[in-house]
Design an enzyme around this catalytic site. Structure first.
Site, PDB file in Angstrom:
ATOM      1  N   ARG B 248       6.397  11.388 -11.515  1.00  0.00           N
ATOM      2  CA  ARG B 248       6.008  11.453 -10.107  1.00  0.00           C
ATOM      3  C   ARG B 248       6.946  12.409  -9.393  1.00  0.00           C
ATOM      4  NH1 ARG B 248       7.313   6.237  -7.176  1.00  0.00           N
ATOM      5  NH2 ARG B 248       8.922   7.553  -6.246  1.00  0.00           N
ATOM      6  N   HIS B 252       7.051   7.953  -3.516  1.00  0.00           N
ATOM      7  CA  HIS B 252       5.846   7.170  -3.790  1.00  0.00           C
ATOM      8  C   HIS B 252       4.719   7.550  -2.837  1.00  0.00           C
ATOM      9  CE1 HIS B 252       3.172   3.863  -4.683  1.00  0.00           C
ATOM     10  NE2 HIS B 252       3.150   3.561  -3.400  1.00  0.00           N
ATOM     11  N   TYR B 261      16.650   5.357  -4.626  1.00  0.00           N
ATOM     12  CA  TYR B 261      16.559   4.704  -5.942  1.00  0.00           C
ATOM     13  C   TYR B 261      16.468   5.660  -7.124  1.00  0.00           C
ATOM     14  CZ  TYR B 261      11.567   5.423  -4.996  1.00  0.00           C
ATOM     15  OH  TYR B 261      10.361   5.974  -4.691  1.00  0.00           O
TER      16      TYR B 261
HETATM   17  C1  LIG Z   1      -1.729  -6.077  -6.107  1.00  0.00           C
HETATM   18  C2  LIG Z   1      -0.838  -5.084  -5.453  1.00  0.00           C
HETATM   19  N1  LIG Z   1       0.465  -5.338  -5.313  1.00  0.00           N
HETATM   20  C3  LIG Z   1       1.281  -4.473  -4.709  1.00  0.00           C
HETATM   21  C4  LIG Z   1       0.810  -3.295  -4.228  1.00  0.00           C
HETATM   22  C5  LIG Z   1       1.755  -2.316  -3.508  1.00  0.00           C
HETATM   23  N2  LIG Z   1       1.909  -1.100  -4.333  1.00  0.00           N
HETATM   24  C6  LIG Z   1       1.154  -0.017  -4.122  1.00  0.00           C
HETATM   25  S1  LIG Z   1       1.412   1.167  -5.276  1.00  0.00           S
HETATM   26  C7  LIG Z   1       2.594   0.230  -6.041  1.00  0.00           C
HETATM   27  C8  LIG Z   1       3.272   0.771  -7.257  1.00  0.00           C
HETATM   28  C9  LIG Z   1       2.319   1.197  -8.312  1.00  0.00           C
HETATM   29  O1  LIG Z   1       3.010   1.713  -9.399  1.00  0.00           O
HETATM   30  P1  LIG Z   1       2.247   2.333 -10.627  1.00  0.00           P
HETATM   31  O2  LIG Z   1       1.192   1.399 -11.087  1.00  0.00           O
HETATM   32  O3  LIG Z   1       3.234   2.742 -11.632  1.00  0.00           O
HETATM   33  O4  LIG Z   1       1.476   3.584 -10.013  1.00  0.00           O
HETATM   34  P2  LIG Z   1       2.123   4.876  -9.359  1.00  0.00           P
HETATM   35  O5  LIG Z   1       2.156   4.643  -7.877  1.00  0.00           O
HETATM   36  O6  LIG Z   1       3.466   5.060  -9.940  1.00  0.00           O
HETATM   37  O7  LIG Z   1       1.200   5.976  -9.712  1.00  0.00           O
HETATM   38  C10 LIG Z   1       2.756  -0.984  -5.397  1.00  0.00           C
HETATM   39  C11 LIG Z   1       3.724  -2.012  -5.797  1.00  0.00           C
HETATM   40  C12 LIG Z   1      -0.561  -3.059  -4.370  1.00  0.00           C
HETATM   41  N3  LIG Z   1      -1.127  -1.940  -3.928  1.00  0.00           N
HETATM   42  N4  LIG Z   1      -1.359  -3.957  -4.983  1.00  0.00           N
END
Ligand SMILES: Cc1ncc(C[n+]2csc(CCOP(=O)(O)OP(=O)(O)O)c2C)c(N)n1
Ligand SMILES: Cc1ncc(C[n+]2csc(CCOP(=O)(O)OP(=O)(O)O)c2C)c(N)n1
Ligand SMILES: [Mg+2]
Ligand SMILES: [Mg+2]
Lengths: 327, 331, 327, 331
Positions: B248, B252, B261
């Site tokens: 990434r 975020h 972090y």
């Molecule tokens: C059920 C749920 N819990 C928490 C969130 C908040 N949230 C949004 S994106 C994220 C991290 C996702 O990480 P990853 O699956 O690795 O995808 P990336 O963003 O790194 O592409 C979180 C915790 C959410 N959208 N849905």
């Protein structure tokens, strides 16, 4: 007209809809070879084959979620949750996904899915095979929740649910399955989702309820009639969104209202019914809006003493109706 | 004469150039959105940066006229390849009424467009996995040849829906391809505090399907494994799990500050493998991306983005009362 | 007395309770190094270390379920759901497990766990970062649900929740986090869970609400006061189980009641409040029980036009209060 | 002289006899409950039959004075080994007030008893997995030496909670042992329509822990792998997943009729490996279970069960108003 049980009406509606529309299919745990733990899908596997009566892995979120995906494609899944109590792992799929699909996509996508689940107590099912879970979902626009009380209503409403282009939760009272019998026309009728139904006309008191409690109220009403008290009984049938007009009309009719649910009292759907009345016809009332419900404990215990204490029954209903009539 | 890598995959020069163009368009659109966000014009951005190769490589391996996709919020590269336009994406960024994803109801990144068979997505992660499985079930029941393709992040692969969905697909041998875009972080949580297995692909075995880890910075490598997965699926051999390892490159989202972090050095290091640069090099080495082509591409993309931005900025919001529409079917 | 923001009150309460009791620990997504996406756990990782401020995998059912297990052992977990909207995957653990643990084990086991989650809209969060989800849980005996409106209440109630020996859902309004500031004593006080609080005394109309809407009501009340209308404002604070006594008292006081929630109207918790009033003090009322709520659509859209249309605000509240006063 | 199998495992003759006794007690109690059900005295039974070896073998490998367990509904063998008495189990079967599991509130099979560190279980399957992980987390945080042990059926291993729980345990290297009792059926659904992987143990890799498939009809084999898993856990090496392959010898429950979905022959075949018989043979071969010992055991167990039944049958139900108790802490 043939007489059939409440559960036979379920099976009949499923069979007819599957015959009528090839896109209709069933999925759930043990719905196939076994025909369901209550046998609601009895014989359907034999008639329609494994592909249309699908035994799924033991995973409710997948049952709901896979159903949603298939429905988005244009199928008409009828998912079974083995017990309403076990719908909990699927709450995210139902509330975040099914309920919001049309809205969030600005009418582009939709989820024509029905989720059936046996609910309710009085069957020695203890805490996790007795619950009324409708209140959890009865505040989620996008969902419809149907809770029929008679074999006739079951057939007409389940067929309507399957044909509906939005997700419908269809809760069947498991104690009604074999207890209740009634006339069910052979023809292909549907009943309107969203409409309450007057199950008994009366002038003295109004009882508004749904599901198995409709019968308790009807039984009690017969007894009260012997004493010259005439109860008006409204069966909500669809408990979300509520039929406000019918509720207001029924409340105004007698000015004395008793609301009944088998669920725990606080936060149950009859609270919303009371609120509608208090909002729209407060000055038509001659008595406080009474509520008769289960106690506010997590669910029905197993031991017969405690199950009976929790469970609604005709005697409790009769007493509440008399009290109100005498108010 | 030895074949070039893309020729080995039966990809023409035009096709790989088209892939590059899609990657570049995604990247540039994304960059523009950050600018718009930082200048206060749009409230939110969530980026594809660092994942374009995986997204576009995968999308090009699918049948873009027939397959169904359930993308996740970073998949700008996927939806562009499936027919969503820059203008449409900008309408979504500005939350305007004509946004085809949601009419301005959802945040950007919540893709959905029925005419391009893009399933509507929500914010709770991983819910799309069973949906894609359901579409694949429909394909099997209706005896159609399409497959469904679903993506998610590596953090999201820890949700129950991943497990339940993949097991369902495995048991019923459904034509669904799951691609995890492992960008090493779930917001602030790095891979090793998030996922217990060495690779996400290791999980495939638990669902009776092949699991492949592939370099997500190499669009041709991703193309190849997705192509193979699609072939398996259409042959009736069932689902596959692909892990595309990326990084990434941004925070975020526009609400996040990643300096709390992760080390800057780590990000700098990762940028060396930025697929938009490395794939361009490959195309240059092979004389597909000549200077003049590059110039033309850049001009074209700049124009597309400028027009899309102006158009979207000037487009109308939905009426306030439109809030009430489309809760249920309106007859 | 120090003045702090609503979110600082959250952090302060967490810090103090962690200092006070070694069994208290925090778990959730991004709560550690990052200090939470809203920074509610800011600095705690640095003070208490990784073991007591645990970044979990992205899996809400595990966050709740692991918390339950730790609580059964005797720890005091404080779990964070990153947004209230993402509590849905944890519904089974919360409703089937946490809520029913004490009851089903006949008082043998218990779950002294707190689950915090930011809820509410008006932050450009769209459908899934704006919801009020309390109604889903507000019919589950065994649970307590706290929704504080001021920094003072936040600190006192969060500390009480952490010390409570039963599971508490603690919903914090995310727009209040930085918007609201107030005096918060430095000492170690707790406020009683289950008790509503009169936030303003008045004689003309009664407003019953909770969370951010309390402020909208207070602001509107100031304006009304200029015109000689005096509003009595009851802040529910604990929305399940409700403080019936306080509700009845507040309703009786003026005889004109307005209930406000930011949630969709049908099935929201103010329906239950209306039902309590209609049951207990119907004849003390001089006006129908008014409800002011969000529209019955799935959730708040992203576009500013529609978000504003959905979201509660002081103007809408003022208008409803005036209408009631004039009734 | 070559060591006997149980001696290889450092188990004394007394210990293996105790294991056998526990298995037999579980079996006989279960059989009695069916009789009581069929004669209308208790409303419901759910059986351990066919899984006693796995249950008792595992339990004996744990520290039964310190470890925490989160058993599932068939685990009569586990809870007996952990100190629940036949009388207590009968009180539960009859739903009487003195049932220590729930005071007659829950159906039989919903175990729970704090004094024996048996976590209270519910009906929705698999929810206990994260609970056991939470207890293991507490062990780690509090620097205690105990482990937690959790069981479930193979069908239940498809629930999201299995995935989420095991991944959590894997990431944080927690001292928790998960044992799946694979009895080939989930009510009517056979393994291959339920689980996509060849073995449940195959799933362990996805959670960064060892996965072992063991013959669930062999209590010594199960003892050995659980012992190893426990040693790993206490050494700080983290969790393990064990799959004990058994067979469900009865219908799913007293409400089920298994003739509609499985062949009688299959059940007959499985009975040949009934561990209660095969383990008895082992003990007889090794002259541990002599005729006189066997006689004594049988008499003892019959007496225990008769007394438990009589006691429970005559015990009082909870008062109706007790329904209202213990929703919240009562001070
Ligand atoms: C059920 C749920 N819990 C928490 C969130 C908040 N949230 C949004 S994106 C994220 C991290 C996702 O990480 P990853 O699956 O690795 O995808 P990336 O963003 O790194 O592409 C979180 C915790 C959410 N959208 N849905
Ligand atoms: C969440 C949930 N869904 C459905 C059920 C109903 N149910 C009870 S046991 C069972 C089958 C369990 O199979 P398995 O996990 O293999 O365990 P076994 O009974 O074979 O030991 C089902 C579907 C349940 N208890 N919980
Ligand atoms: Mg990631
Ligand atoms: Mg099984």
């Amino acid at each position: 007209m043939p007489v059939m049980s409440y559960i036979q009406a379920v099976t009949t509606a499923l069979r007819e809809e599957m015959q009528r529309d090839k896109k209709v299919f069933i999925l759930g745990e043990d719905v196939g070879k076994k025909g369901g733990v209550f046998r609601a899908t009895d014989g359907l596997y034999e008639t329609f084959g494994e592909a249309r009566v699908l035994d799924t892995p033991l995973a409710e979120s997948a049952i709901a979620g896979v159903g949603i995906g298939a429905a988005m494609y244009g199928m008409r899944p009828v998912a079974e949750m083995q017990f309403a109590d076990f719908i909990m792992p699927a709450v995210n799929q139902i509330i975040s996904e099914a309920a919001k699909m049309r809205y969030r996509s600005n009418n582009d996508w939709s989820v024509p899915m029905t989720i059936r689940a046996p609910y309710g107590g009085g069957v020695h099912g203890a805490l996790y095979h007795s619950q009324s879970v409708e209140a959890i979902f009865a505040n989620q626009p996008g969902l419809k929740i149907v809770m029929p009380s008679t074999p006739y209503d079951v057939k007409g409403l389940l067929k309507a649910a399957i044909r509906d282009n939005d997700p419908v939760l269809f809760f069947e009272h498991k104690r009604a399955y074999r207890l209740l019998k009634g006339e069910v026309p052979e023809d292909d009728y549907v009943l309107p989702i969203g409409k309450a139904d007057v199950k008994r006309e009366g002038e003295d008191i109004t009882v508004i309820t749904y599901g198995l409690c409709v019968h308790f109220a009807l039984q009690a009403a017969e007894k009260l009639a012997e004493d010259g008290i005439n109860a008006h009984i409204l069966d909500l049938r669809t408990i979300y969104p509520l039929d406000q007009e019918a509720i207001i009309e029924a409340a105004k009719k007698t000015g004395k209202v008793l609301l009944i649910t088998e669920d725990n009292k606080e936060g149950s759907i009859i609270g919303e019914v009371a609120a509608i009345i208090a909002e729209h016809c407060l000055f038509d009332l001659d008595a406080p809006i009474n509520r008769l419900a289960g106690p506010d404990v997590p669910s029905m215990p197993y031991a017969p003493t405690m199950e009976k204490y929790f469970m609604m029954n005709p005697d409790k209903v009769e007493k509440a109706m008399r009290d109100l009539a005498e108010y | 004469m030895t074949k070039k890598r893309h020729q080995e995959l039966d990809l023409t020069d035009e096709q790989v150039l088209e892939m590059y163009k899609t990657m570049l368009l995604a990247r540039k659109l994304d960059e523009r959105m950050w600018l718009l966000n930082r200048s206060g014009k749009i409230p939110f951005v969530i980026s594809c940066q660092g994942q374009e190769a995986a997204q576009v490589g995968a999308a090009f391996a699918l049948n873009r006229k027939e397959d169904y996709i359930a993308p996740y919020y970073r998949d700008m590269g996927v939806v562009l390849a499936f027919g969503m336009t820059a203008k449409e994406l900008m309408l979504s960024a500005f939350a305007k009424a004509d946004d085809p994803n949601s009419g301005g109801r959802q945040m950007p990144g919540h893709f959905g467009q029925k005419k391009n068979r893009i399933l509507s997505g929500s914010s709770p992660v991983t819910t799309q996995v069973p949906h894609a499985v359901g579409v694949a079930l429909a394909a099997k029941m209706e005896k159609k040849d399409f497959v469904s393709f679903v993506t998610l992040g590596e953090g999201s692969s820890n949700q129950g829906d991943f497990h339940e969905g993949l097991n369902f697909a495995g048991v019923h041998k459904l034509p669904v391809i799951t691609m995890v875009e492992n960008n090493k972080y779930a917001i602030s949580v790095p891979y090793d505090r998030q996922v217990a297995s060495n690779n996400i692909a290791d999980r495939a075995q638990g669902y009776g399907m092949p699991g492949v880890t592939v370099d997500g910075n190499d669009p041709l490598a991703v193309y190849q494994v997705i192509k193979e997965a699609r072939d398996r699926a259409t042959r009736g051999e069932g689902p596959s799990l692909i892990e595309a390892v990326c990084y990434r490159l941004t925070a975020h989202s526009s609400d996040d500050d990643d300096r709390t972090y992760r080390e800057k050095g780590e990000v700098e290091e990762a940028k060396k493998n930025d697929s938009v640069i490395t794939f361009a090099s490959y195309l240059k080495e092979n004389e597909i991306l000549t200077d003049s082509v590059e110039q033309r591409l850049n001009d074209e993309i700049t124009k597309i983005i400028n027009e899309a931005t102006d158009f979207a900025e000037n487009a109308a919001y939905a009426q306030a009362e439109d809030t009430l529409k489309y809760v249920y079917e309106e007859k």
